[in-house]
Write a protein that holds these residues in place. Structure first.
Motif, PDB file in Angstrom:
ATOM      1  N   PRO A 174       0.820  -1.211   0.000  1.00  0.00           N
ATOM      2  CA  PRO A 174       0.000   0.000   0.000  1.00  0.00           C
ATOM      3  C   PRO A 174       0.855   1.262   0.000  1.00  0.00           C
ATOM      4  O   PRO A 174       2.031   1.252   0.368  1.00  0.00           O
ATOM      5  N   ILE A 175       0.244   2.367  -0.434  1.00  0.00           N
ATOM      6  CA  ILE A 175       0.941   3.643  -0.502  1.00  0.00           C
ATOM      7  C   ILE A 175       0.448   4.571   0.605  1.00  0.00           C
ATOM      8  O   ILE A 175      -0.730   4.562   0.971  1.00  0.00           O
ATOM      9  N   LEU A 176       1.358   5.366   1.114  1.00  0.00           N
ATOM     10  CA  LEU A 176       1.054   6.420   2.075  1.00  0.00           C
ATOM     11  C   LEU A 176       1.039   7.727   1.298  1.00  0.00           C
ATOM     12  O   LEU A 176       2.039   8.123   0.698  1.00  0.00           O
ATOM     13  N   LYS A 177      -0.098   8.423   1.280  1.00  0.00           N
ATOM     14  CA  LYS A 177      -0.270   9.617   0.459  1.00  0.00           C
ATOM     15  C   LYS A 177       0.014  10.875   1.278  1.00  0.00           C
ATOM     16  O   LYS A 177      -0.535  11.035   2.375  1.00  0.00           O
ATOM     17  N   VAL A 223       4.062  -5.964   6.388  1.00  0.00           N
ATOM     18  CA  VAL A 223       3.571  -5.513   5.081  1.00  0.00           C
ATOM     19  C   VAL A 223       4.439  -4.350   4.610  1.00  0.00           C
ATOM     20  O   VAL A 223       4.580  -3.353   5.322  1.00  0.00           O
ATOM     21  N   PRO A 224       5.029  -4.432   3.433  1.00  0.00           N
ATOM     22  CA  PRO A 224       5.789  -3.297   2.903  1.00  0.00           C
ATOM     23  C   PRO A 224       4.854  -2.179   2.481  1.00  0.00           C
ATOM     24  O   PRO A 224       3.703  -2.417   2.121  1.00  0.00           O
ATOM     25  N   PHE A 225       5.332  -0.931   2.541  1.00  0.00           N
ATOM     26  CA  PHE A 225       4.520   0.159   2.033  1.00  0.00           C
ATOM     27  C   PHE A 225       5.403   1.156   1.300  1.00  0.00           C
ATOM     28  O   PHE A 225       6.628   1.133   1.410  1.00  0.00           O
ATOM     29  N   GLN A 226       4.761   2.038   0.526  1.00  0.00           N
ATOM     30  CA  GLN A 226       5.449   3.016  -0.306  1.00  0.00           C
ATOM     31  C   GLN A 226       4.893   4.409  -0.022  1.00  0.00           C
ATOM     32  O   GLN A 226       3.803   4.537   0.538  1.00  0.00           O
ATOM     33  N   SER A 236      -4.154  -5.089  10.913  1.00  0.00           N
ATOM     34  CA  SER A 236      -3.187  -4.741  11.940  1.00  0.00           C
ATOM     35  C   SER A 236      -3.548  -3.402  12.589  1.00  0.00           C
ATOM     36  O   SER A 236      -3.491  -3.251  13.812  1.00  0.00           O
ATOM     37  N   PHE A 237      -3.945  -2.430  11.775  1.00  0.00           N
ATOM     38  CA  PHE A 237      -4.335  -1.122  12.305  1.00  0.00           C
ATOM     39  C   PHE A 237      -5.553  -1.229  13.216  1.00  0.00           C
ATOM     40  O   PHE A 237      -5.578  -0.637  14.306  1.00  0.00           O
ATOM     41  N   THR A 289       3.058   3.292   9.723  1.00  0.00           N
ATOM     42  CA  THR A 289       4.294   2.505   9.754  1.00  0.00           C
ATOM     43  C   THR A 289       4.193   1.395  10.798  1.00  0.00           C
ATOM     44  O   THR A 289       4.572   0.240  10.533  1.00  0.00           O
ATOM     45  N   ALA A 290       3.685   1.732  11.977  1.00  0.00           N
ATOM     46  CA  ALA A 290       3.566   0.743  13.044  1.00  0.00           C
ATOM     47  C   ALA A 290       2.627  -0.389  12.641  1.00  0.00           C
ATOM     48  O   ALA A 290       2.907  -1.573  12.906  1.00  0.00           O
ATOM     49  N   ALA A 291       1.512  -0.058  11.989  1.00  0.00           N
ATOM     50  CA  ALA A 291       0.564  -1.089  11.559  1.00  0.00           C
ATOM     51  C   ALA A 291       1.183  -2.000  10.516  1.00  0.00           C
ATOM     52  O   ALA A 291       1.033  -3.233  10.571  1.00  0.00           O
ATOM     53  N   CYS A 292       1.903  -1.431   9.558  1.00  0.00           N
ATOM     54  CA  CYS A 292       2.524  -2.238   8.505  1.00  0.00           C
ATOM     55  C   CYS A 292       3.649  -3.108   9.060  1.00  0.00           C
ATOM     56  O   CYS A 292       3.789  -4.275   8.675  1.00  0.00           O
TER      57      CYS A 292
END
Length: 432
Positions: free
Chosen positions: A339-342, A368-371, A428-429, A360-363
């Motif tokens: 997933p992406i963080l906007k 889970v990687p994020f962008q 997770s969140f 970040t903490a949830a991922c």
């Protein structure tokens, strides 16, 4: 999380089923409600008095759903953790006087909803679906999921200029679909056809909210089937992931510390200003009534809202291989990259540094990687329900989503692994 579990396609298979079953916002919330019912949730009516019992509950209003799970022993001031999304997508919607035609063709008069890529609707086999309102005020869902309509494109022989100047479409003149032949256009034909299709007595339908949809089913794409093509992923992909995450948290043997919530709104594509949109009172009313039903005061309500966090989950832009210059040069979200963080400093997205830390903490907890995503400074930035939610309710909000191509097309494209990764991050969140 192992590699084999991370790239489990069962979730994506289920997303495809969800997309196919949800041609309209009304169908989407009905499908989500059915899934939550199987997880033990119960519908509550807004006109009834609510109690403070624990368990899963949900409210349906038009094309919107708000669902929440109250853990055992939750205090009135227990904060909420919200996944926000929207159920609507750009499309062609039926006008109040739908029966039209010309030159021996029978047509359906449509209005353009939101900002669709108009060319993607040309020469598609389209069905029609939506909500019918009867004389007694009750509603019925209808879905004609077969080739019924088509917006025919003009042959190149009749407009050679498209080669040099590109395709130019007039929303009024060029987007009216055909659905048959006949020189005599008869008022009431379309609604009579839908009454018959839905098994409703003739003349009982007095109102309708109808829209067209592509009948081509979702499908895996690519040599290794690593891509997913399908309709309405903006933003039913997030509605599906949020529904799955909420059901998983409610079914877990461990009770969450906060009250997990799914809020899926209608009308995001045209500004969210409706009684079922994010800029309306629906979410605030539900959260406040939940506090008060558990014996809370206004002070408890203020404490609960102050500790609440919302993830506004909506699709975003993956880097396009043919138009890479349209993207920020240092931020190139890729499909199947998580997933992406906007982020947008002008608050078109609601994310700030503390919100980034939350996500970040949830991922990290879910492996889970994020962008990260920001727009090119030379390109106007879109927006979401995130800033609206933050401003209207005073709730910390973080904008996230899945990177896709062909946003607002009748058929969009994402990575086949990203829906599963998004659901993992949302679960997770909600359980944190």
């Amino acid at each position: 999380m192992t590699e084999s579990a991370r790239f489990d396609r069962g979730h994506t298979d289920d997303l495809m089923t969800f997309l196919a079953a949800s041609p309209t916002p009304y169908h989407a919330v009905a499908t989500a409600a059915e899934r939550l019912e199987k997880a033990g949730f119960k519908q509550v009516a807004e006109t009834d008095a609510w109690d403070g019992t624990s368990g899963g509950k949900y409210v349906l209003r038009g094309g919107a759903i708000v669902a929440w799970y109250v853990p055992e022993g939750a205090a009135p001031h227990t904060p909420f953790r919200i996944v926000g999304a929207h159920t609507d997508s750009p499309n062609l919607r039926v006008k109040p006087l739908p029966d039209s035609g010309a030159h021996g063709w029978r047509q359906v008069a449509v209005e353009i909803y939101g900002g669709p890529l108009l060319n993607s609707w040309l020469d598609r086999d389209l069905g029609i679906a939506g909500r019918l309102t009867l004389r007694d005020g009750s509603t019925r869902l209808v879905n004609v999921d077969r080739p019924l309509l088509r917006v025919p494109q003009l042959a190149i022989h009749l407009d050679r200029s498209v080669t040099a100047d590109g395709l130019k479409l007039d929303k009024q003149r060029h987007m009216q679909p055909v659905w048959g032949l006949g020189r005599d256009v008869r008022d009431g034909d379309l609604i009579a056809f839908l009454e018959e299709t839905a098994g409703i007595p003739a003349g009982e339908v007095t109102g309708w909210d109808l829209m067209t949809h592509s009948v081509e089913p979702p499908a895996y794409l690519g040599r290794d089937r690593e891509l997913l093509a399908g309709p309405r992923m903006d933003n039913l992909l997030s509605v599906h992931a949020g529904t799955a995450a909420l059901a998983a948290v409610a079914s877990s043997s461990s009770q969450p510390a906060s009250i997990p919530v799914l809020a899926a709104f209608d009308h995001e594509e045209n500004g969210s200003q409706s009684d079922t949109g994010a800029d309306g009172p629906l979410l605030g009313n539900v959260l406040e009534r939940s506090v008060y039903a558990r014996g809370g005061s206004f002070e408890d309500r203020a404490r609960a809202f102050a500790g609440t966090v919302c993830l506004s989950s909506d699709t975003g832009h993956a880097v396009h291989p043919n138009y890479a210059e349209r993207h920020d040069p240092t931020h190139h979200p890729r499909v199947n990259g998580g997933p992406i963080l906007k982020v947008n400093v002008n608050n078109r997205y609601a994310t700030d540094g503390s919100g980034r830390a939350e996500f970040t903490a949830a991922c990290e907890a879910a492996d889970v990687p994020f962008q990260s995503f920001v727009s090119n400074n030379s390109m106007p930035c879109g927006t979401t329900i995130g800033p609206i939610t933050a401003a209207r309710h005073g709730i910390k909000t973080v904008d996230i989503g899945v990177a896709i191509l062909s946003m607002h097309s009748v058929r969009e494209l994402c990575g086949a692994d990203d829906p599963f990764l998004l659901a993992g991050a949302l679960t997770s969140f909600l359980e944190r």
